[in-house]
Write an enzyme that holds these catalytic residues in place. Structure first.
Site, short mmCIF file in Angstrom:
data_model
loop_
_atom_site.label_atom_id
_atom_site.label_comp_id
_atom_site.label_asym_id
_atom_site.label_seq_id
_atom_site.Cartn_x
_atom_site.Cartn_y
_atom_site.Cartn_z
N LYS A 191 0.84 -1.20 0.00
CA LYS A 191 0.00 0.00 0.00
C LYS A 191 0.88 1.26 0.00
O LYS A 191 2.09 1.17 -0.01
CB LYS A 191 -0.95 -0.03 1.20
CG LYS A 191 -1.73 -1.35 1.36
CD LYS A 191 -2.87 -1.51 0.36
CE LYS A 191 -3.38 -2.93 0.22
NZ LYS A 191 -4.18 -3.44 1.32
C1 PLP Z 1 -5.18 -4.48 1.84
C2 PLP Z 1 -6.65 -4.38 1.88
C3 PLP Z 1 -7.41 -4.74 3.01
C4 PLP Z 1 -6.84 -5.43 4.20
O1 PLP Z 1 -5.75 -4.80 4.78
P1 PLP Z 1 -4.71 -5.69 5.64
O2 PLP Z 1 -3.83 -4.64 6.25
O3 PLP Z 1 -3.98 -6.57 4.69
O4 PLP Z 1 -5.48 -6.44 6.65
C5 PLP Z 1 -8.78 -4.50 2.97
N1 PLP Z 1 -9.38 -3.99 1.90
C6 PLP Z 1 -8.69 -3.67 0.79
C7 PLP Z 1 -9.43 -3.10 -0.37
C8 PLP Z 1 -7.31 -3.87 0.74
O5 PLP Z 1 -6.64 -3.58 -0.37
#
Ligand code: PLP
Length: 371
Positions: free
Chosen positions: A182
């Site tokens: 991210k």
């Molecule tokens: C990455 C992501 C999540 C979950 O986040 P984590 O930190 O991996 O638990 C939820 N929704 C979306 C759209 C994501 O891209």
């Protein structure tokens, strides 16, 4: 052979330094660095309050808890997302209701969402897919009309804007992830943003076992007393992670600039070819967590890229296709035709700040060769 992932973190010496300082400080968790990171993300997002948690999934779970979602309730979600967006509804004993996306953007279609509202519906979760905000003007109007809460799954969209308003201010609650792919990395990490102090208090309690005072408040007041009022979890973020997050936030404007430049270059390279990037809405400022294209022979392109060391990805298998959902909720084909059609054609190409122009040129060549 060099390999190019679809996404990866960017870590500098000053990030390492920030983590080292946290490790040598008095607090490894529940210390001052968590609050600093919360302030940095909330301020950047122009939101009133940020509550840091252990990951984005925990952030979604906390959002559902804060809104009081429970058994018998329905929450509308799009299928073109990571499973966690819908799973958080199941965690509360409620039912996720899938509403289809708009074919050109793969964002939740407001009309499709409205058509799924029943007297059990409590909230709409919009996913700012790939880094482009949903049409929050339309979603908010629908939510207001029906008395529903809005949650933005902004895990892709830190720094994105809709109509000049930043993600973080568009829904009642906004959720981020700080997974290494991210925009901002903390290893594992997440945050929940809201302007509502009552929701903020519920979020803070939920991440700490449902206990009403945290360790530092008790320490300051010299009291041993605490009480558990809700069934919460240990979803706390450490000061080590928060230190990394605050250091990363300083680079976020540069990260966003680089991601947008990479997207512009892809756009140009694919114009007039059989590689079709997703549409960007006129009033959207895209944050480009992902650069998603549609290609007619996706599986073949995926395979050819992989043979050349390019690890593209498919985001996402529609959530209602997963066996858990099929078996327990009876979901399956034809529930969301636009998402299902897109699923056959989409591919996320490498998109991260450290992707070099040379690497990107190589990716473009290999994609065009393969279609
Ligand atoms: C990455 C992501 C999540 C979950 O986040 P984590 O930190 O991996 O638990 C939820 N929704 C979306 C759209 C994501 O891209």
């Amino acid at each position: 052979m060099r390999t190019i992932p679809y996404g990866r973190q960017h870590i500098d010496d000053d990030d390492v330094q920030a983590v080292a300082e946290a490790l040598k400080s008095d607090y490894l968790t529940t210390g001052p660095r968590v609050g600093e990171f919360e302030r940095a993300v909330a301020d950047f997002s122009r939101a009133g309050h940020g509550v840091a948690v252990s990951n984005g999934t925990a952030a979604l779970h906390a959002a559902m808890f804060a809104l009081g979602i429970g058994p018998g309730d329905e929450v509308i979600v799009p299928p073109m997302t990571f499973a966690a967006t819908a799973n958080c509804v199941l965690y509360m004993g409620a039912r996720p209701i899938f509403a289809d996306v708009t074919p050109d953007t793969l964002l939740l279609d407001p009309a499709k969402a409205e058509a799924k509202i029943t007297d059990r519906t409590r909230a709409i979760i919009g996913v700012d897919y790939a880094g482009q905000p949903c049409d929050w003007t339309a979603l908010k109007a629908i939510a207001d009309r029906h008395g529903l809460a809005t949650v933005a799954d902004g895990c892709h969209a830190l720094g994105a804007e809709h109509d000049g308003k930043r993600v973080g201010t568009l829904a009642d609650i906004t959720v981020y992830s700080f997974h290494p792919v991210k925009h901002v990395a903390t290893g594992e990490g997440g945050m929940v943003l809201t302007d509502d102090p009552a929701l903020e208090e519920r979020l803070r309690n939920f991440r700490n076992h449902g206990i009403t005072t945290d360790a530092r408040t008790r320490e300051r007041s010299g009291m041993w007393f605490y009480e558990m009022r809700d069934l919460g979890y240990n979803y706390r973020m450490t000061d080590i992670q928060a230190a990394l997050g605050t250091s990363q936030m300083k680079k976020l404007p540069a990260f966003l600039k680089r991601r947008r430049a990479i997207a512009a270059r892809y756009d140009q390279a694919f114009a007039g070819t059989r590689v079709r990037p997703l549409a960007v809405r006129e009033n959207a400022l895209h944050a480009y967590h992902l650069y998603v294209v549609r290609v007619p022979n996706r599986d073949e392109v995926y395979k050819k890229l992989r043979e050349n060391g390019i690890f593209a990805q498919v985001h996402y298998i529609p959530v209602h296709f997963h066996p858990y959902y099929r078996e327990r909720l009876g979901t399956g084909e034809e529930l969301c035709p636009a998402a299902e059609a897109a699923y056959d054609e989409i591919l996320s190409l490498p998109m991260f700040p450290d992707l070099t122009d040379d690497e990107q040129g190589y990716v473009v060549d290999k994609v065009l060769e393969a279609v």
